[in-house]
Design a protein around this motif. Structure first.
Motif, PDB file in Angstrom:
ATOM      1  N   LEU A  24       4.964  63.771 -18.424  1.00 24.20           N
ATOM      2  CA  LEU A  24       6.685  64.229 -19.225  1.00 24.20           C
ATOM      3  C   LEU A  24       7.128  62.875 -18.835  1.00 24.20           C
ATOM      4  N   LEU A  25       7.442  61.819 -17.505  1.00 21.89           N
ATOM      5  CA  LEU A  25       8.133  60.833 -17.970  1.00 21.89           C
ATOM      6  C   LEU A  25       6.814  59.828 -18.747  1.00 21.89           C
ATOM      7  N   LYS A  26       6.094  59.682 -19.093  1.00 24.92           N
ATOM      8  CA  LYS A  26       5.342  58.692 -19.757  1.00 24.92           C
ATOM      9  C   LYS A  26       6.403  59.385 -21.287  1.00 24.92           C
ATOM     10  N   PHE A  27       6.699  60.500 -21.997  1.00 24.20           N
ATOM     11  CA  PHE A  27       7.473  60.709 -22.779  1.00 24.20           C
ATOM     12  C   PHE A  27       8.664  60.214 -23.032  1.00 24.20           C
ATOM     13  N   ILE A  28       9.197  60.418 -21.870  1.00 21.98           N
ATOM     14  CA  ILE A  28      10.671  60.252 -21.902  1.00 21.98           C
ATOM     15  C   ILE A  28      10.162  58.951 -22.116  1.00 21.98           C
ATOM     16  N   ILE A  29       9.767  57.937 -21.368  1.00 21.62           N
ATOM     17  CA  ILE A  29       9.872  56.642 -22.279  1.00 21.62           C
ATOM     18  C   ILE A  29       9.584  56.330 -22.945  1.00 21.62           C
ATOM     19  N   THR A  32      12.665  57.776 -28.190  1.00 22.70           N
ATOM     20  CA  THR A  32      13.943  56.354 -28.061  1.00 22.70           C
ATOM     21  C   THR A  32      15.352  57.329 -28.422  1.00 22.70           C
ATOM     22  N   LYS A  33      15.321  58.560 -28.477  1.00 22.95           N
ATOM     23  CA  LYS A  33      16.272  59.087 -28.843  1.00 22.95           C
ATOM     24  C   LYS A  33      17.037  59.569 -28.023  1.00 22.95           C
ATOM     25  N   LEU A  34      16.144  59.194 -26.409  1.00 18.06           N
ATOM     26  CA  LEU A  34      17.515  58.953 -25.201  1.00 18.06           C
ATOM     27  C   LEU A  34      18.078  58.322 -24.260  1.00 18.06           C
ATOM     28  N   LYS A  37      19.459  54.315 -19.582  1.00 16.91           N
ATOM     29  CA  LYS A  37      19.588  54.703 -17.827  1.00 16.91           C
ATOM     30  C   LYS A  37      18.673  55.815 -17.722  1.00 16.91           C
ATOM     31  N   LEU A  38      18.606  57.194 -18.326  1.00 12.89           N
ATOM     32  CA  LEU A  38      17.232  58.016 -18.338  1.00 12.89           C
ATOM     33  C   LEU A  38      16.098  57.911 -18.299  1.00 12.89           C
ATOM     34  N   ARG A  39      15.724  56.583 -19.068  1.00 22.25           N
ATOM     35  CA  ARG A  39      14.092  56.050 -19.252  1.00 22.25           C
ATOM     36  C   ARG A  39      14.175  54.730 -18.643  1.00 22.25           C
TER      37      ARG A  39
END
Length: 100
Positions: A24-29, A32-34, A37-39
């Motif tokens: 899940l964390l790798k998907f967030i990183i 590009t749409k997020l 700061k969150l990444r």
């Protein structure tokens, strides 16, 4: 069970439990749409987790009988030495010594 097999089992259990979180964390990183700061928070979290033995690379295949780590057949979970010994005794079904 030998001490090395117990340690290996514990490592496998830790990796299994944390695998969803890491994916899940790798998907967030990679998304590009997020927001940036969150990444970056996700990157920091993965960096902190990398020092805690959650990596799949730290898990070794070991022989279930002798705890040998080198030259282990991943399908049978036996080292080559144990495999040869059991095959020559006839303990493994469907395996016989071949000659040509």
């Amino acid at each position: 069970m030998k001490k090395q097999n117990i340690k290996d089992f514990k490592k496998r259990l830790i990796v299994y439990k944390q695998e969803k979180k890491i994916l899940l964390l790798k998907f967030i990183i990679r998304s590009t749409k997020l927001s940036i700061k969150l990444r970056t928070k996700a990157q920091n979290k993965i960096y902190q987790m990398s020092s805690m033995n959650f990596s799949k690379v730290r898990v070794n295949n070991r022989c279930i009988l002798t705890s040998r780590a080198k030259s282990v057949n991943s399908n049978l979970k036996l080292s080559r030495i144990t495999f040869r010994k059991l095959a020559s005794e006839g303990s493994l079904l469907g395996i016989k010594k071949s000659s040509w």
